[in-house]
Write a protein that holds these residues in place. Sequence first.
Motif, PDB file in Angstrom:
ATOM      1  N   VAL A 139       0.854  -1.189   0.000  1.00 52.94           N
ATOM      2  CA  VAL A 139       0.000   0.000   0.000  1.00 52.94           C
ATOM      3  C   VAL A 139       0.887   1.235   0.000  1.00 52.94           C
ATOM      4  CG1 VAL A 139      -1.967  -1.090   1.128  1.00 52.94           C
ATOM      5  CG2 VAL A 139      -0.228  -0.020   2.521  1.00 52.94           C
ATOM      6  N   TRP A 140       0.367   2.317  -0.600  1.00 55.14           N
ATOM      7  CA  TRP A 140       1.141   3.538  -0.683  1.00 55.14           C
ATOM      8  C   TRP A 140       0.294   4.731  -0.325  1.00 55.14           C
ATOM      9  CZ3 TRP A 140       6.060   2.996  -0.374  1.00 55.14           C
ATOM     10  CH2 TRP A 140       6.605   1.794  -0.787  1.00 55.14           C
ATOM     11  N   PHE A 141       0.957   5.815  -0.015  1.00 55.26           N
ATOM     12  CA  PHE A 141       0.308   7.032   0.441  1.00 55.26           C
ATOM     13  C   PHE A 141      -0.665   7.578  -0.596  1.00 55.26           C
ATOM     14  CE2 PHE A 141       0.258  11.691   0.752  1.00 55.26           C
ATOM     15  CZ  PHE A 141      -0.231  11.833   2.043  1.00 55.26           C
ATOM     16  N   LYS A 142      -1.878   7.900  -0.148  1.00 57.72           N
ATOM     17  CA  LYS A 142      -2.874   8.565  -0.996  1.00 57.72           C
ATOM     18  C   LYS A 142      -2.995  10.019  -0.574  1.00 57.72           C
ATOM     19  CE  LYS A 142      -4.057   5.085  -3.481  1.00 57.72           C
ATOM     20  NZ  LYS A 142      -3.555   4.967  -4.809  1.00 57.72           N
ATOM     21  N   TYR A 143      -3.315  10.278   0.711  1.00 58.55           N
ATOM     22  CA  TYR A 143      -3.330  11.638   1.221  1.00 58.55           C
ATOM     23  C   TYR A 143      -3.460  11.659   2.731  1.00 58.55           C
ATOM     24  CZ  TYR A 143      -8.481  11.263   0.990  1.00 58.55           C
ATOM     25  OH  TYR A 143      -9.775  10.871   1.129  1.00 58.55           O
TER      26      TYR A 143
END
Length: 127
Positions: free
Chosen positions: A63-67
């Motif tokens: 998973v990676w940063f969205k906001y």
Amino acid sequence: MLIFTIHEKTYTLRGFFGEYLCFPEGILLMAGYPGDPYAPSTDMLFLDSFLNKKWERYLGRSVWFKYYHDGKIILGDGCVYWIEAETGNFKYFCPKTGLITDVKERGCLSYVATAEGCSLGSVFRKV
């Protein structure tokens, strides 16, 4: 392994790709193996303003940063994770079908849109 060096302090996380993000509560270091179907994972370390470890998390998903919204770090890729920046506590939502296309925060509600739903498909109520 990925090595982050910030003001002569060194932090090691598992992964070959990484990023760091700054928030009012501190700094998030993230590392993982994006695109590798045999090693989908994300290693995270959150530092306070003095660069001391506040919390750490290992997720067996990539998973990676969205906001960032209202003290919550929002990560996604197949599922959406809401992580409290202060404590590291998290909640997540994984849709049964469809890929996640968008996440919107409205007060105490989070709307998760999927490719197989309408524009605001699923609702996750945060407590």
